[in-house]
Design a protein around this motif. Structure first.
Motif, mmCIF file in Angstrom:
data_model
loop_
_atom_site.group_PDB
_atom_site.id
_atom_site.type_symbol
_atom_site.label_atom_id
_atom_site.label_comp_id
_atom_site.label_asym_id
_atom_site.label_seq_id
_atom_site.Cartn_x
_atom_site.Cartn_y
_atom_site.Cartn_z
ATOM 1 N N ALA A 299 0.817 -1.206 0.000
ATOM 2 C CA ALA A 299 0.000 0.000 0.000
ATOM 3 C C ALA A 299 0.854 1.262 0.000
ATOM 4 C CB ALA A 299 -0.939 -0.001 1.205
ATOM 5 N N GLN A 300 2.170 1.086 0.123
ATOM 6 C CA GLN A 300 3.127 2.196 0.176
ATOM 7 C C GLN A 300 2.863 3.105 1.374
ATOM 8 O OE1 GLN A 300 2.886 3.921 -3.772
ATOM 9 N NE2 GLN A 300 4.067 2.229 -4.656
ATOM 10 N N VAL A 301 2.582 2.452 2.519
ATOM 11 C CA VAL A 301 2.381 3.147 3.787
ATOM 12 C C VAL A 301 3.554 2.777 4.689
ATOM 13 C CG1 VAL A 301 0.916 3.314 5.851
ATOM 14 C CG2 VAL A 301 -0.128 3.152 3.571
ATOM 15 N N PRO A 302 4.268 3.758 5.242
ATOM 16 C CA PRO A 302 5.414 3.450 6.098
ATOM 17 C C PRO A 302 5.023 2.613 7.316
ATOM 18 C CG PRO A 302 5.368 5.794 5.545
ATOM 19 C CD PRO A 302 4.064 5.199 5.082
ATOM 20 N N ILE A 303 5.822 1.619 7.613
ATOM 21 C CA ILE A 303 5.577 0.755 8.778
ATOM 22 C C ILE A 303 5.606 1.568 10.065
ATOM 23 C CG2 ILE A 303 7.980 0.061 9.122
ATOM 24 C CD1 ILE A 303 5.377 -2.565 9.334
#
Length: 179
Positions: free
Chosen positions: A123-127
């Motif tokens: 989703a290209q969301v930072p962990i």
């Protein structure tokens, strides 16, 4: 019907859905119904009264969506089942049809929910936007969430949920759902 599972910063929302796309892709004409599941950010608001007051909770920005849909009236086919691996703001990317999702939708869904880190990466969301409690909490709750999806699908197929809105004439566009 809307069901919400909340962890620290992450939530999972599940709802029945009846949908008629006003501009369907070829092969996706006609109404569809089923269950929509979204992984979203949650926001805890400030208390609005005393320490005993109810806390405002916002089900916020979407991260990922799975649509366990089928053509209206074709129970058990999963012929429109797909997912949206990422969002651009509030808008999902195009439908992604995956063979494993159509052949074993509940197993596929559980595997996705058990791997929040992988889901966030796609989703290209930072962990760093989530906590370890989100990662572990969602992994542990995945079987329970999938059971809720299964029971909601049963209600859709029985005609108790995911039904068209009351309308005069033919529906050329509709979305009856919390999500």
């Amino acid at each position: 019907m809307l069901r919400v599972f909340g962890f620290e910063r992450i939530g999972v929302v599940v709802s029945d859905l009846y949908f008629v796309d006003p501009r369907p892709s070829p092969g996706e004409e006609g109404p569809e119904h089923g269950v929509r599941l979204e992984v979203r950010f949650l926001e805890q608001g400030e208390l609005k009264g005393s320490i005993y007051s109810a806390r405002p909770i916002a089900v916020d920005r979407p991260i990922w969506r799975a649509d366990l849909l089928e053509s209206y009236g074709s129970n058990g086919t999963y012929d429109r089942t797909h997912h949206h691996p990422r969002f651009h703001g509030w808008n999902p990317t195009r439908r992604h049809f995956v063979e494993e999702l159509s052949s074993d939708p509940l197993g596929w869904l559980q595997a996705k929910l058990e791997d929040l880190a992988g889901l966030l990466e796609h989703a290209q969301v930072p962990i760093d936007d989530v906590t370890p409690a989100d990662l572990e909490g969602l992994r542990a709750a995945a079987p329970e969430i999938v059971d809720v999806v299964r029971r909601t699908l049963d209600e859709v197929r029985a005609g108790r949920l995911g039904q068209p809105p009351v309308a005069d004439g033919e529906l050329t566009s509709a979305r009856a759902s919390w999500l």
